[in-house]
Motif scaffolding. Structure first.
Motif, short mmCIF file in Angstrom:
data_model
loop_
_atom_site.label_atom_id
_atom_site.label_comp_id
_atom_site.label_asym_id
_atom_site.label_seq_id
_atom_site.Cartn_x
_atom_site.Cartn_y
_atom_site.Cartn_z
N PRO A 297 0.83 -1.22 0.00
CA PRO A 297 0.00 0.00 0.00
C PRO A 297 0.86 1.26 0.00
CG PRO A 297 -0.02 -1.07 2.14
CD PRO A 297 0.67 -2.00 1.22
N PRO A 298 0.31 2.38 -0.45
CA PRO A 298 1.08 3.64 -0.55
C PRO A 298 1.72 4.05 0.77
CG PRO A 298 -1.02 3.85 -1.67
CD PRO A 298 -1.06 2.55 -0.94
N GLU A 299 1.01 3.80 1.89
CA GLU A 299 1.55 4.22 3.18
C GLU A 299 2.63 3.28 3.69
OE1 GLU A 299 -2.14 1.71 4.01
OE2 GLU A 299 -1.45 3.19 2.54
N GLY A 300 2.92 2.19 2.96
CA GLY A 300 3.94 1.25 3.38
C GLY A 300 3.39 0.17 4.30
N ILE A 301 4.24 -0.75 4.68
CA ILE A 301 3.80 -1.87 5.51
C ILE A 301 4.99 -2.38 6.32
CG2 ILE A 301 4.30 -3.65 3.79
CD1 ILE A 301 1.70 -5.02 4.64
N SER A 302 4.72 -2.92 7.49
CA SER A 302 5.79 -3.45 8.34
C SER A 302 6.23 -4.83 7.83
CB SER A 302 5.30 -3.58 9.79
OG SER A 302 6.22 -4.34 10.55
N PHE A 303 7.46 -4.91 7.39
CA PHE A 303 7.98 -6.18 6.89
C PHE A 303 7.89 -7.26 7.97
CE2 PHE A 303 11.51 -9.16 6.29
CZ PHE A 303 11.30 -9.57 4.99
N LYS A 304 8.26 -6.90 9.21
CA LYS A 304 8.24 -7.86 10.31
C LYS A 304 6.83 -8.38 10.55
CE LYS A 304 9.55 -8.40 15.17
NZ LYS A 304 10.13 -7.72 16.37
N ASP A 305 5.84 -7.47 10.53
CA ASP A 305 4.45 -7.90 10.75
C ASP A 305 3.97 -8.83 9.65
OD1 ASP A 305 4.36 -6.44 13.04
OD2 ASP A 305 3.22 -4.75 12.22
N VAL A 306 4.35 -8.52 8.41
CA VAL A 306 3.92 -9.36 7.29
C VAL A 306 4.50 -10.77 7.42
CG1 VAL A 306 4.12 -9.74 4.80
CG2 VAL A 306 3.56 -7.48 5.68
N ILE A 307 5.81 -10.86 7.72
CA ILE A 307 6.46 -12.16 7.84
C ILE A 307 5.85 -12.95 8.99
CG2 ILE A 307 8.63 -13.34 8.33
CD1 ILE A 307 8.38 -12.10 5.53
N THR A 308 5.60 -12.27 10.11
CA THR A 308 4.97 -12.94 11.25
C THR A 308 3.60 -13.47 10.86
OG1 THR A 308 6.14 -11.53 12.82
CG2 THR A 308 4.16 -12.63 13.62
N ASN A 309 2.83 -12.64 10.14
CA ASN A 309 1.48 -13.05 9.73
C ASN A 309 1.52 -14.22 8.76
OD1 ASN A 309 -1.55 -12.35 9.13
ND2 ASN A 309 -0.79 -10.89 10.65
N VAL A 310 2.53 -14.19 7.86
CA VAL A 310 2.66 -15.31 6.92
C VAL A 310 2.90 -16.61 7.68
CG1 VAL A 310 4.12 -16.31 5.13
CG2 VAL A 310 3.48 -13.92 5.01
N GLU A 311 3.81 -16.58 8.65
CA GLU A 311 4.11 -17.78 9.43
C GLU A 311 2.87 -18.31 10.12
OE1 GLU A 311 7.35 -17.33 12.11
OE2 GLU A 311 8.86 -17.47 10.54
N LYS A 312 2.14 -17.36 10.80
CA LYS A 312 0.95 -17.78 11.54
C LYS A 312 -0.08 -18.42 10.61
CE LYS A 312 1.17 -14.12 15.07
NZ LYS A 312 0.49 -12.90 15.58
N ARG A 313 -0.37 -17.75 9.52
CA ARG A 313 -1.43 -18.22 8.64
C ARG A 313 -1.01 -19.46 7.85
NH1 ARG A 313 -4.00 -12.73 6.20
NH2 ARG A 313 -5.65 -14.16 5.57
N LEU A 314 0.29 -19.55 7.55
CA LEU A 314 0.79 -20.75 6.89
C LEU A 314 0.65 -21.96 7.79
CD1 LEU A 314 2.15 -21.94 4.39
CD2 LEU A 314 4.36 -21.28 5.35
N ILE A 315 0.98 -21.80 9.07
CA ILE A 315 0.83 -22.90 10.02
C ILE A 315 -0.63 -23.29 10.16
CG2 ILE A 315 1.08 -23.55 12.46
CD1 ILE A 315 3.62 -21.81 12.49
N GLU A 316 -1.52 -22.28 10.26
CA GLU A 316 -2.96 -22.57 10.38
C GLU A 316 -3.47 -23.34 9.16
OE1 GLU A 316 -4.65 -18.86 13.08
OE2 GLU A 316 -4.47 -18.61 10.92
N SER A 317 -3.08 -22.87 7.97
CA SER A 317 -3.54 -23.53 6.74
C SER A 317 -3.01 -24.96 6.64
CB SER A 317 -3.09 -22.73 5.51
OG SER A 317 -3.66 -21.44 5.52
N THR A 318 -1.74 -25.13 7.04
CA THR A 318 -1.14 -26.45 6.96
C THR A 318 -1.78 -27.41 7.95
OG1 THR A 318 0.95 -25.38 6.37
CG2 THR A 318 1.05 -27.70 6.93
N LEU A 319 -2.05 -26.92 9.16
CA LEU A 319 -2.73 -27.76 10.16
C LEU A 319 -4.10 -28.18 9.66
CD1 LEU A 319 -1.77 -25.91 13.46
CD2 LEU A 319 -1.26 -28.29 12.93
N GLU A 320 -4.78 -27.25 9.02
CA GLU A 320 -6.11 -27.58 8.48
C GLU A 320 -5.99 -28.63 7.38
OE1 GLU A 320 -9.91 -25.33 6.35
OE2 GLU A 320 -8.27 -24.16 7.21
N ALA A 321 -5.00 -28.46 6.49
CA ALA A 321 -4.81 -29.43 5.41
C ALA A 321 -4.40 -30.80 5.95
CB ALA A 321 -3.74 -28.92 4.44
N ALA A 322 -3.70 -30.80 7.09
CA ALA A 322 -3.23 -32.06 7.69
C ALA A 322 -4.25 -32.64 8.67
CB ALA A 322 -1.90 -31.81 8.41
N GLY A 323 -5.46 -32.08 8.68
CA GLY A 323 -6.50 -32.61 9.57
C GLY A 323 -6.18 -32.41 11.04
#
Length: 486
Positions: free
Chosen positions: A405-431
């Motif tokens: 976005p034009p106002e920029g974004i926190s790299f650290k927050d994005v990476i943290t969010n990716v990890e969290k959501r990736l783990i959630e998605s993987t857990l869901e896929a793994a039942g």
């Protein structure tokens, strides 16, 4: 300059021999000539040729008779027939008897050169294929049926060849199902002990006392039921090799006795006092982290270093996916034969599914999938419908692109969010099965568990279901991390 091939010319006409010799020599071929059929056969018996040019009409033994005799000497030799008569009958007869091709006089130089070049290339291709088959057969015997053409497996083969002739203890590591026992057998097969016994021991199936009795034997009265003395597997393996599968599972008491055998090359029977000398090459395998077990105090450090002289690591199948097609073909041939079925093949779609799947059970799991498909298949083609559901539906990771976005974004927050959501998605896929999720993410289960706790993923789910809107509102503008089949 090395000749392109060696050509035999059999023709009673001197001018024709000279024309062919000049034409072929100029192209880099080595030429040998004979004035009669009999002379040509004498040359063929003493020299290996890449092709032969034989005149059909010759006094005495004619070209057809020469062709038949040449094919008896070497059935793969390409023979080009030359005739002054555009006789369809003669050409058909020659081709039926195995002639490679024919030309008629007067011929064009280019026509002869093209046919000769094709004949020599065919001859060389057949020779290369024969050599390749022989090499593969020798390799299959040399490596005890291990299939692999990937760079990582070539490294394993090279290490086997280097380590096998020594007396050193070898530790084979890798995940379950990667073929550790096959590697152990290959080490034995390539060692000077190949003519002696190869004894395999499953270290985790027996209680300590029974395992020690099995390994070292026992004397009469060593324990209840020991009516007669008995020799052990180390006796059987003397001058040969003994293979410990899952060495990390043996008890601390047995570890001590095994260490003595490795250090002193001697042991005592269970309940006995006599020292028995033995010459045994020890090969061990494990899918556990022995270094970690040493730190935890469940595996002796001195035994670990005795075991860890030479380490052969077998990579998981997901890290050498180029080995999946030859492995699949090997198992297709094996189980087609075992089930008295014609040799089957995988459709491209079925093979694609196998290439995308991560194979947590490795080669053993792949073998089971192929065996199931062969048993259940009715035709010559094995399609996706014969592949188990868990392989067909296995997810692959897809993270879509996004714009900052034009106002920029926190790299650290994005990476943290990716990890969290990736783990959630993987857990869901793994039942919800953490071990399977860790396999998909290619991290240790303990690491995944720590991340789940750190991000309070279970707690966050409960809060999201209990509250209104959950925690989605606090997430930065980042698209969903999906687990999809692409």
């Amino acid at each position: 300059m090395r000749p392109h091939g060696t050509i035999l010319i059999v023709d009673d006409e001197e001018i024709m021999r000279e024309i062919l010799e000049a034409l072929l020599t100029r192209e880099g071929y080595e030429v040998r000539m004979a004035t009669s059929g009999e002379a040509g056969l004498e040359l063929a018996r003493s020299t290996t040729f890449d092709a032969a040019i034989v005149d059909v009409m010759m006094p005495g033994m004619d070209g057809i008779a020469v062709l038949q005799e040449l094919k008896k000497l070497d059935d793969e030799l390409p023979v080009l027939m030359v005739t002054a008569f555009a006789s369809v009958e003669t050409a058909i007869t020659a081709m039926k008897l195995g002639a490679f091709d024919y030309v008629t006089k007067p011929f064009k130089n280019d026509e002869v050169l093209v046919v000769v070049r094709n004949a020599v290339e065919r001859r060389q291709l057949i020779a290369e294929n024969t050599a390749l088959r022989q090499n593969l057969q020798a390799q299959a015997q040399r490596f005890s049926g291990i299939i692999g053409r990937s760079p990582k497996m070539k490294q394993v083969f090279n290490l086997i060849i280097q380590a096998a002739p020594s007396r050193s203890t070898i530790l084979i590591t890798g995940e379950s199902g990667t073929g550790k026992e096959l590697v152990a057998r290959a080490i034995h097969a390539n060692s000077p002990r190949v003519g002696r016994a190869f004894v395999a021991v499953n270290s985790g199936n027996l209680p300590p006392e029974l395992l020690e009795s099995t390994l070292f034997g026992h004397v009469k009265g060593a324990f209840t039921g020991a009516i007669n003395p008995k020799k052990g597997l180390f006796d059987l393996a003397d001058k040969g090799s003994i293979f410990f599968d899952e060495i990390g599972n043996i008890s601390p008491e047995t570890q001590v006795k095994l260490l003595r055998v490795m250090q002193e090359r001697e042991f005592m029977r269970l309940g006995g006092m006599e020292t028995i000398k033995v010459d045994v090459r020890i090969i061990a395998a494990t899918n556990n982290d022995l270094r970690q077990m040493v730190e935890e105090g469940t595996f002796r450090e001195d035994l670990y270093y005795r075991m860890h002289v030479i380490n052969v690591f077998l990579p998981p199948l997901r890290d050498r996916k180029e080995d999946i097609p030859p492995l699949a073909q090997h198992f297709l041939e094996k189980y087609s034969e075992e089930n008295a079925k014609p040799e089957m093949e995988l459709t491209p779609d079925a093979l694609d599914l196998m290439m995308e799947y991560d194979w947590p059970g490795n080669v053993r799991e792949l073998e089971n999938v192929i065996e199931r498909a062969v048993v259940l298949g009715n035709g010559l083609k094995l399609g996706p419908d014969l592949i188990p559901e868990h392989v067909r539906s296995a997810p692959s990771f897809h993270i879509p692109k996004f714009s900052v976005p034009p106002e920029g974004i926190s790299f650290k927050d994005v990476i943290t969010n990716v990890e969290k959501r990736l783990i959630e998605s993987t857990l869901e896929a793994a039942g919800g099965v953490q071990k399977r999720a860790a396999e998909l993410l290619k991290i240790k289960p303990t690491t995944l568990n720590e991340m789940i706790k750190r991000y309070e993923i279970g707690t966050r789910r409960k809060k999201a279901s209990a509250g209104s809107g959950g925690d989605d509102a606090s997430r930065p503008p980042f698209p969903a991390v999906e687990l999809t089949r692409e």
